[in-house]
Write an enzyme that holds these catalytic residues in place. Structure first.
Site, mmCIF file in Angstrom:
data_model
loop_
_atom_site.group_PDB
_atom_site.id
_atom_site.type_symbol
_atom_site.label_atom_id
_atom_site.label_comp_id
_atom_site.label_asym_id
_atom_site.label_seq_id
_atom_site.Cartn_x
_atom_site.Cartn_y
_atom_site.Cartn_z
ATOM 1 N N CYS A 108 -3.841 -0.533 -0.956
ATOM 2 C CA CYS A 108 -2.831 -0.874 -1.976
ATOM 3 C C CYS A 108 -1.511 -1.221 -1.284
ATOM 4 O O CYS A 108 -1.404 -2.252 -0.653
ATOM 5 C CB CYS A 108 -2.709 0.283 -2.969
ATOM 6 S SG CYS A 108 -1.868 -0.174 -4.495
ATOM 7 N N HIS B 114 -8.358 1.826 -4.647
ATOM 8 C CA HIS B 114 -8.113 3.117 -3.993
ATOM 9 C C HIS B 114 -9.421 3.887 -3.816
ATOM 10 O O HIS B 114 -9.787 4.671 -4.699
ATOM 11 C CB HIS B 114 -7.170 3.967 -4.851
ATOM 12 C CG HIS B 114 -5.751 3.515 -4.859
ATOM 13 N ND1 HIS B 114 -4.801 4.038 -4.012
ATOM 14 C CD2 HIS B 114 -5.115 2.586 -5.606
ATOM 15 C CE1 HIS B 114 -3.630 3.449 -4.246
ATOM 16 N NE2 HIS B 114 -3.800 2.562 -5.203
ATOM 17 N N GLU C 191 -9.949 6.503 -2.147
ATOM 18 C CA GLU C 191 -9.703 7.952 -2.142
ATOM 19 C C GLU C 191 -9.634 8.521 -3.556
ATOM 20 O O GLU C 191 -9.757 9.725 -3.751
ATOM 21 C CB GLU C 191 -8.423 8.278 -1.352
ATOM 22 C CG GLU C 191 -7.108 8.040 -2.091
ATOM 23 C CD GLU C 191 -6.679 6.574 -2.122
ATOM 24 O OE1 GLU C 191 -7.475 5.704 -1.711
ATOM 25 O OE2 GLU C 191 -5.542 6.304 -2.584
#
Lengths: 87, 229
Positions: free
Chosen positions: B87, B195, B197
């Site tokens: 990002c 993302h 994660e």
């Protein structure tokens, strides 16, 4: 040294989509405005520069634009330089 | 020996702990690296996390690229070390010239925070090493400036050199060629808007991000000299 005020106008390069400009343009009919087109949004950066002469001031700011103030992939800059005094 | 993953913390980063938690969950060791540090010694991979580095002032990534740690990131990348920008980290890598192109405001001007469908493309990048092309993943995005933009020449070069890492299955932001993530030509530097994660545990709604992060850990465990030039 002379002192210059420099206006850097950053605009999206031709052909790069400008969703902000397009959104503003689409809203104009709601304001009862017609006959306005080609709306493009950019930003203005004002700098005060000390340099021996206008050419040197322009070169310094142009270099700053290339390395930092603009992203040359999508943006162009135009410079307006005005002498305002002696340092 | 587990891989040690460095996660760079710029002022305004806000996903560094999420990344550290996700890679720790996969068996790696995470170390937060402040942006004023100048060395990445002892690290096997580096992640530039999401957030708003330096407030995103001027342009996202424009000021972060001059943070002291970035010289070390550039050397690490040049030596073949795996570097991933997520990002805001992707925006930093583009501004730093480590990846081609730029991220512009989303078409439609909406800040997008939603789970999207992805399809992996390259099988050799630091984030998709050994992941079969066409693998479908559900991973969240969370950005305003994620519309990948590059010249036709750059887009052709990316396709020709297997540098497209992940594509959107339904383009949410107007990105050229549905691109969600790319790599450099060597494949060791990767940037992506989604993302992984945030899709690393079933409690988060998806574990699909672990496919990408596990590939990074596997790549991090390899000697960097094995990276093709």
């Amino acid at each position: 040294m002379a002192v210059f005020e420099v206006l850097v106008e950053v605009t999206l390069r031709p052909g790069i989509a400008d969703p902000q400009g397009a959104t503003i343009e689409r809203s104009l009919p709601q304001l009862g405005v017609s006959g306005v087109s080609g709306v493009r949004v950019g930003k203005a950066i004002r700098l005060t520069v000390e340099a021996p002469d206008e050419g040197e001031a322009r070169r310094l700011v142009h270099d700053l634009c290339t390395r930092f103030l603009t992203n040359p992939v999508i943006e162009d800059a135009t410079l307006t330089v005005a002498a305002v005094g002696i340092a | 020996m587990s891989a040690t993953i460095g996660v760079v913390v710029f002022p305004g980063s806000n996903c560094e702990h999420d990344v550290a938690e996700a890679v720790t969950g996969l068996g790696a060791t995470a170390r937060l690296v402040f942006h004023k540090e100048t060395s990445l010694g002892g690290l096997d991979a580096v992640v530039l996390p999401g957030g708003f580095a330096h407030g995103d002032y001027l342009r996202p990534g424009a000021i972060a690229r001059f943070s002291p740690i970035m010289a070390a990131v550039e050397r690490f990348a040049a030596d073949g070390g795996p570097v991933v920008g997520i990002c805001n980290g992707f925006q930093v890598l583009c501004e730093a010239g480590l990846l081609p192109g730029a991220l512009q405001k989303n078409r439609g001007l909406a800040f997008l925070c939603l789970e999207v469908g992805l399809e992996t493309v390259s099988e050799r990048s630091a984030l998709t090493l050994g992941v079969p092309a066409g693998t479908r993943l559900r991973v969240p995005i969370n950005h305003f400036e994620g519309c990948y933009t590059a010249s036709d020449e750059v887009l052709a070069h990316l396709a020709e050199h297997d540098q497209v890492v992940v594509r959107y299955t339904a383009n949410p932001n107007g990105s050229a060629a549905d691109i969600a993530g790319i790599s450099n030509q060597a494949g060791n530097v990767v940037g992506l808007m989604p993302h992984p994660e945030r899709a690393s545990h079933h409690l988060l709604g998806s574990e699909d991000g672990n496919v990408l992060l596990a590939a990074l850990l596997q790549r991090a465990g390899q000697p960097t000299t094995s990276v093709p030039a």
